[in-house]
Design a protein around this motif. Sequence first.
Motif, PDB file in Angstrom:
ATOM      1  N   SER A 195       6.293   5.234 -32.686  1.00 55.83           N
ATOM      2  CA  SER A 195       6.269   4.558 -31.215  1.00 55.83           C
ATOM      3  C   SER A 195       7.387   5.444 -30.062  1.00 55.83           C
ATOM      4  O   SER A 195       8.350   5.810 -30.735  1.00 55.83           O
ATOM      5  CB  SER A 195       6.996   3.181 -31.579  1.00 55.83           C
ATOM      6  OG  SER A 195       6.453   2.554 -32.668  1.00 55.83           O
ATOM      7  N   PHE A 218       8.824   5.217 -26.101  1.00 56.62           N
ATOM      8  CA  PHE A 218       9.497   4.354 -25.055  1.00 56.62           C
ATOM      9  C   PHE A 218      10.262   5.290 -23.940  1.00 56.62           C
ATOM     10  O   PHE A 218      10.479   6.099 -24.239  1.00 56.62           O
ATOM     11  CB  PHE A 218      10.459   3.447 -25.669  1.00 56.62           C
ATOM     12  CG  PHE A 218       9.980   2.910 -26.642  1.00 56.62           C
ATOM     13  CD1 PHE A 218      10.250   3.374 -28.168  1.00 56.62           C
ATOM     14  CD2 PHE A 218       9.427   1.594 -26.612  1.00 56.62           C
ATOM     15  CE1 PHE A 218       9.988   2.833 -29.276  1.00 56.62           C
ATOM     16  CE2 PHE A 218       9.168   0.842 -28.038  1.00 56.62           C
ATOM     17  CZ  PHE A 218       9.349   1.278 -29.185  1.00 56.62           C
ATOM     18  N   TYR A 251      12.716   4.601 -20.946  1.00 58.82           N
ATOM     19  CA  TYR A 251      13.628   3.635 -20.204  1.00 58.82           C
ATOM     20  C   TYR A 251      14.188   4.159 -19.127  1.00 58.82           C
ATOM     21  O   TYR A 251      14.298   5.209 -18.856  1.00 58.82           O
ATOM     22  CB  TYR A 251      14.965   3.517 -21.187  1.00 58.82           C
ATOM     23  CG  TYR A 251      14.755   2.677 -22.520  1.00 58.82           C
ATOM     24  CD1 TYR A 251      14.002   3.159 -23.649  1.00 58.82           C
ATOM     25  CD2 TYR A 251      15.311   1.439 -22.285  1.00 58.82           C
ATOM     26  CE1 TYR A 251      14.005   2.114 -24.797  1.00 58.82           C
ATOM     27  CE2 TYR A 251      15.011   0.477 -23.205  1.00 58.82           C
ATOM     28  CZ  TYR A 251      14.578   0.979 -24.566  1.00 58.82           C
ATOM     29  OH  TYR A 251      14.370   0.124 -25.759  1.00 58.82           O
ATOM     30  N   GLN A 303      17.291   4.050 -16.047  1.00 55.84           N
ATOM     31  CA  GLN A 303      18.818   3.924 -15.993  1.00 55.84           C
ATOM     32  C   GLN A 303      19.158   4.122 -14.648  1.00 55.84           C
ATOM     33  O   GLN A 303      19.424   5.338 -14.044  1.00 55.84           O
ATOM     34  CB  GLN A 303      19.490   4.653 -17.206  1.00 55.84           C
ATOM     35  CG  GLN A 303      20.917   4.109 -17.176  1.00 55.84           C
ATOM     36  CD  GLN A 303      21.825   4.758 -18.286  1.00 55.84           C
ATOM     37  OE1 GLN A 303      21.402   5.837 -18.561  1.00 55.84           O
ATOM     38  NE2 GLN A 303      22.704   4.277 -18.686  1.00 55.84           N
ATOM     39  N   GLY A 350      25.270   3.869 -13.031  1.00 53.74           N
ATOM     40  CA  GLY A 350      26.348   2.739 -13.459  1.00 53.74           C
ATOM     41  C   GLY A 350      25.769   1.578 -14.122  1.00 53.74           C
ATOM     42  O   GLY A 350      26.383   0.745 -14.274  1.00 53.74           O
ATOM     43  N   SER A 378      22.844  -0.062 -17.217  1.00 56.78           N
ATOM     44  CA  SER A 378      22.483   0.220 -18.698  1.00 56.78           C
ATOM     45  C   SER A 378      21.014   0.296 -18.641  1.00 56.78           C
ATOM     46  O   SER A 378      20.105   0.151 -17.544  1.00 56.78           O
ATOM     47  CB  SER A 378      22.836  -1.161 -19.802  1.00 56.78           C
ATOM     48  OG  SER A 378      22.323  -2.197 -18.977  1.00 56.78           O
ATOM     49  N   PRO A 379      20.403   0.927 -19.653  1.00 56.36           N
ATOM     50  CA  PRO A 379      18.976   1.342 -19.589  1.00 56.36           C
ATOM     51  C   PRO A 379      18.112  -0.007 -19.651  1.00 56.36           C
ATOM     52  O   PRO A 379      18.491  -0.838 -20.423  1.00 56.36           O
ATOM     53  CB  PRO A 379      18.906   2.328 -20.976  1.00 56.36           C
ATOM     54  CG  PRO A 379      20.278   2.798 -21.438  1.00 56.36           C
ATOM     55  CD  PRO A 379      21.067   1.769 -20.866  1.00 56.36           C
ATOM     56  N   LEU A 429      14.067  -0.969 -20.366  1.00 54.85           N
ATOM     57  CA  LEU A 429      12.570  -0.602 -20.900  1.00 54.85           C
ATOM     58  C   LEU A 429      11.456  -0.744 -19.821  1.00 54.85           C
ATOM     59  O   LEU A 429      11.464  -1.868 -19.234  1.00 54.85           O
ATOM     60  CB  LEU A 429      12.162  -1.346 -22.127  1.00 54.85           C
ATOM     61  CG  LEU A 429      10.702  -0.973 -22.673  1.00 54.85           C
ATOM     62  CD1 LEU A 429      11.018   0.203 -23.448  1.00 54.85           C
ATOM     63  CD2 LEU A 429      10.291  -2.091 -23.644  1.00 54.85           C
ATOM     64  N   TYR A 460       2.280   3.144 -28.103  1.00 55.27           N
ATOM     65  CA  TYR A 460       2.151   3.482 -29.778  1.00 55.27           C
ATOM     66  C   TYR A 460       0.936   4.369 -30.113  1.00 55.27           C
ATOM     67  O   TYR A 460       1.043   5.081 -31.213  1.00 55.27           O
ATOM     68  CB  TYR A 460       1.861   2.085 -30.338  1.00 55.27           C
ATOM     69  CG  TYR A 460       2.979   1.023 -29.997  1.00 55.27           C
ATOM     70  CD1 TYR A 460       2.721   0.209 -29.118  1.00 55.27           C
ATOM     71  CD2 TYR A 460       4.299   1.260 -30.452  1.00 55.27           C
ATOM     72  CE1 TYR A 460       3.887  -0.584 -28.619  1.00 55.27           C
ATOM     73  CE2 TYR A 460       5.420   0.376 -30.154  1.00 55.27           C
ATOM     74  CZ  TYR A 460       5.168  -0.453 -28.896  1.00 55.27           C
ATOM     75  OH  TYR A 460       5.972  -1.381 -28.636  1.00 55.27           O
ATOM     76  N   LEU A 475      14.813   7.930 -19.519  1.00 54.50           N
ATOM     77  CA  LEU A 475      15.237   8.332 -20.836  1.00 54.50           C
ATOM     78  C   LEU A 475      14.063   8.147 -21.556  1.00 54.50           C
ATOM     79  O   LEU A 475      13.259   7.021 -21.901  1.00 54.50           O
ATOM     80  CB  LEU A 475      16.313   7.462 -21.341  1.00 54.50           C
ATOM     81  CG  LEU A 475      17.705   7.534 -20.580  1.00 54.50           C
ATOM     82  CD1 LEU A 475      18.460   6.219 -21.064  1.00 54.50           C
ATOM     83  CD2 LEU A 475      18.289   8.830 -20.978  1.00 54.50           C
ATOM     84  N   GLN A 529      10.779   6.245 -32.178  1.00 63.62           N
ATOM     85  CA  GLN A 529      11.057   5.840 -33.104  1.00 63.62           C
ATOM     86  C   GLN A 529      10.220   6.098 -34.641  1.00 63.62           C
ATOM     87  O   GLN A 529       9.165   6.143 -34.454  1.00 63.62           O
ATOM     88  CB  GLN A 529      10.913   4.279 -32.943  1.00 63.62           C
ATOM     89  CG  GLN A 529      11.337   3.270 -34.425  1.00 63.62           C
ATOM     90  CD  GLN A 529      11.049   2.026 -34.023  1.00 63.62           C
ATOM     91  OE1 GLN A 529      10.446   1.574 -33.595  1.00 63.62           O
ATOM     92  NE2 GLN A 529      12.017   1.124 -34.748  1.00 63.62           N
ATOM     93  N   LEU A 568      16.119   4.189 -32.788  1.00 64.44           N
ATOM     94  CA  LEU A 568      15.662   4.909 -31.703  1.00 64.44           C
ATOM     95  C   LEU A 568      16.286   6.201 -31.317  1.00 64.44           C
ATOM     96  O   LEU A 568      17.576   5.986 -31.403  1.00 64.44           O
ATOM     97  CB  LEU A 568      15.428   3.922 -30.299  1.00 64.44           C
ATOM     98  CG  LEU A 568      14.335   2.925 -30.310  1.00 64.44           C
ATOM     99  CD1 LEU A 568      14.564   2.318 -28.966  1.00 64.44           C
ATOM    100  CD2 LEU A 568      12.996   3.492 -30.580  1.00 64.44           C
ATOM    101  N   PHE A 597      17.056   9.197 -28.712  1.00 67.20           N
ATOM    102  CA  PHE A 597      16.949   9.336 -27.163  1.00 67.20           C
ATOM    103  C   PHE A 597      16.781  10.589 -26.916  1.00 67.20           C
ATOM    104  O   PHE A 597      17.569  11.678 -27.226  1.00 67.20           O
ATOM    105  CB  PHE A 597      17.770   8.359 -26.294  1.00 67.20           C
ATOM    106  CG  PHE A 597      17.561   7.076 -26.505  1.00 67.20           C
ATOM    107  CD1 PHE A 597      18.322   6.297 -27.524  1.00 67.20           C
ATOM    108  CD2 PHE A 597      17.070   6.384 -25.160  1.00 67.20           C
ATOM    109  CE1 PHE A 597      17.857   4.751 -27.499  1.00 67.20           C
ATOM    110  CE2 PHE A 597      16.947   4.884 -25.237  1.00 67.20           C
ATOM    111  CZ  PHE A 597      17.239   4.337 -26.290  1.00 67.20           C
ATOM    112  N   GLY A 598      16.077  11.167 -25.923  1.00 63.96           N
ATOM    113  CA  GLY A 598      16.282  12.285 -25.040  1.00 63.96           C
ATOM    114  C   GLY A 598      17.523  12.268 -24.312  1.00 63.96           C
ATOM    115  O   GLY A 598      18.198  11.347 -24.017  1.00 63.96           O
ATOM    116  N   ALA A 599      17.716  13.518 -23.709  1.00 62.76           N
ATOM    117  CA  ALA A 599      19.010  13.801 -22.787  1.00 62.76           C
ATOM    118  C   ALA A 599      18.900  13.079 -21.369  1.00 62.76           C
ATOM    119  O   ALA A 599      19.780  12.726 -20.653  1.00 62.76           O
ATOM    120  CB  ALA A 599      19.316  15.011 -22.531  1.00 62.76           C
TER     121      ALA A 599
END
Lengths: 110, 114
Positions: free
Chosen positions: A32, A34, A36, A38, A41, A43-44, A46, A51, A88, A92, A98, A100-102
């Motif tokens: 799966s 996703f 995100y 951000q 300052g 938080s990420p 969704l 899928y 981001l 999964q 999960l 994450f990429g950079a």
Amino acid sequence: QKEVEQNSGPLSVPEGAIASLNCTYSDRVSQSFFWYRQYSGKSPELIMSIYSNGDKEDGRFTAQLNKASQYVSLLIRDSQPSDSATYLCAGQGDDYKLSFGAGTTVTVRA
Amino acid sequence: DVKVTQSSRYLVKRTGEKVFLECVQDMDHENMFWYRQDPGLGLRLIYFSYDVKMKEKGDIPEGYSVSREKKERFSLILESASTNQTSMYLCASKLQGTGANVLTFGAGSRLTVL
């Protein structure tokens, strides 16, 4: 090989243009995917999940998944200054984690 | 309506100090996670927990430990803080199962180790 690789940008687009973000992944995170968002300052949060192969659209956002080529992308149409953020990509695998990429920082110029 | 709460937004500690980062969620989620976020590296998983008293190492567990004595609380412990642990720490939670994949993040704890 990292599990999720993301072209780190930064990406600058004019208001109203299409922003295109890309991500490739390894076999370990093939279940799966996703996206995100951000804000600086914050938080990420969704914004899209996908899928199965193909496109998934939600408002101005379209996620695309190509399992044969192992990439996932996010298109932001009619980009707005409020879209300026870091995006981001996450994948999964068979476990609950999960990866994450950079991240790609997008700036929409008014 | 805050769902994942991290007790400290900003901390400054000295090298060698023991550091506790607390995370509490009110959504009855089984799974909880600790990530650290550094520029250019994205989010990297430190530890996660499937359920109470269960823990699994993530990708970068060295120098960290965790505790989950209650379902709603997941603590990250730095036994002896070092300067390379200066970072933003993000706690997240989600429901059990691969069909429930939405992570809810806390606001983050920015730790500076001097």
